[in-house]
Design an enzyme around this catalytic site. Structure first.
Site, PDB file in Angstrom:
ATOM      1  CD  GLN A   1       3.516   5.943   2.335  1.00 61.12           C
ATOM      2  OE1 GLN A   1       2.597   5.426   2.047  1.00 61.12           O
ATOM      3  NE2 GLN A   1       4.434   5.168   3.153  1.00 61.12           N
TER       4      GLN A   1
ATOM      5  N   GLY B   1       0.742  -1.138  -0.009  1.00 62.40           N
ATOM      6  CA  GLY B   1      -0.305  -0.102   0.061  1.00 62.40           C
ATOM      7  C   GLY B   1       0.824   1.274   0.019  1.00 62.40           C
TER       8      GLY B   1
ATOM      9  CG  HIS C   1      -0.767   1.536   7.309  1.00 65.11           C
ATOM     10  ND1 HIS C   1       0.119   1.008   8.264  1.00 65.11           N
ATOM     11  CD2 HIS C   1       0.045   2.190   6.343  1.00 65.11           C
ATOM     12  CE1 HIS C   1       1.415   1.532   7.891  1.00 65.11           C
ATOM     13  NE2 HIS C   1       1.134   2.457   6.931  1.00 65.11           N
ATOM     14  CD  GLU C   2      -1.065   2.710   2.727  1.00 69.69           C
ATOM     15  OE1 GLU C   2      -0.470   3.846   2.672  1.00 69.69           O
ATOM     16  OE2 GLU C   2      -0.463   1.630   3.008  1.00 69.69           O
TER      17      GLU C   2
ATOM     18  CB  CYS D   1       4.997   1.997   7.486  1.00 74.72           C
ATOM     19  SG  CYS D   1       4.712   3.550   6.497  1.00 74.72           S
ATOM     20  CG  LEU D   2       6.648   0.923   1.452  1.00 71.44           C
ATOM     21  CD1 LEU D   2       6.117   1.057  -0.016  1.00 71.44           C
ATOM     22  CD2 LEU D   2       7.977  -0.261   1.251  1.00 71.44           C
TER      23      LEU D   2
ATOM     24  CG  HIS E   1       0.375   7.010   5.397  1.00 72.58           C
ATOM     25  ND1 HIS E   1       1.654   7.438   5.849  1.00 72.58           N
ATOM     26  CD2 HIS E   1       0.550   5.646   5.104  1.00 72.58           C
ATOM     27  CE1 HIS E   1       2.297   6.450   5.970  1.00 72.58           C
ATOM     28  NE2 HIS E   1       1.936   5.409   5.667  1.00 72.58           N
TER      29      HIS E   1
HETATM   30 ZN    ZN Z   1       2.675   3.419   5.704  1.00 76.91          ZN
END
Ligand code: ZN
Length: 173
Positions: free
Chosen positions: A51, A46, A135-136, A93-94, A139
């Site tokens: 991000q 995701g 989660h997204e 998380c990236l 963000h």
């Molecule tokens: Zn994330």
């Protein structure tokens, strides 16, 4: 499609709130294509636009494990209802590379959103997909999964990432 740089904690940009997309046009679709490509290469399941430094309420997700890709696109997602019962996943998380922690979230969430073509849609997600969407969506509010951890654990992770960043910069110089 272009692979974009993924911002990592403690980049203050990740704490910004993202704005609604006014019109789903080719620019937004190009952004989503770039996001997807960036996410596949990373690799992750995701990614939110913030991000890669774009404060728009755009999310891409792909939970497929095999070669056949099944990308999902969510623009301006809004929660209609969440379940009271939770499920727990070990999240990463990236933007928080190499760090994982258990997070409780509602097991189901019903959302409305615009799809890749700008069509209004609704989705009742559960399990992994529900967790990923939440989660997204966090963000988009400037929230990271480490915000749910104890202060001690969060500080430890942020310190570790800050050090990694510094040493990376030294090598580049
Ligand atoms: Zn994330």
């Amino acid at each position: 499609m272009t692979i974009r740089k993924i911002l990592t904690e403690p980049d203050p940009f990740l704490r910004q709130k993202s704005y609604d997309v006014q019109k789903v046009d080719d620019d937004v679709r190009e952004l989503m294509n770039d996001m997807l490509e960036t996410m596949y290469v990373a690799p992750g399941i995701g990614l939110a636009a913030i991000q890669i430094g774009v404060p728009k309420r755009v999310i891409v997700i792909d939970l497929s494990k095999d070669e056949k890709k099944t990308p999902l696109y969510f623009i301006n997602p809004k929660v209609i209802v969440k379940s009271k019962d939770n499920s727990t996943y070990e999240e990463g998380c990236l933007s928080v590379p190499g760090q994982f922690a258990e997070v409780d979230r509602p097991n189901e969430c019903h959302i409305s959103y615009l799809d890749y073509d700008g069509q209004k849609k609704e989705l009742k997600a559960e399990g992994l997909l529900a967790t990923c969407i939440q989660h997204e969506m966090d963000h988009l509010e400037g929230i990271l999964f480490i915000d749910y951890l104890s202060k001690l654990k969060k500080n430890y992770i942020v310190k570790k990432l800050s050090k990694q960043k510094k040493s990376l910069e030294r090598i580049v110089v």
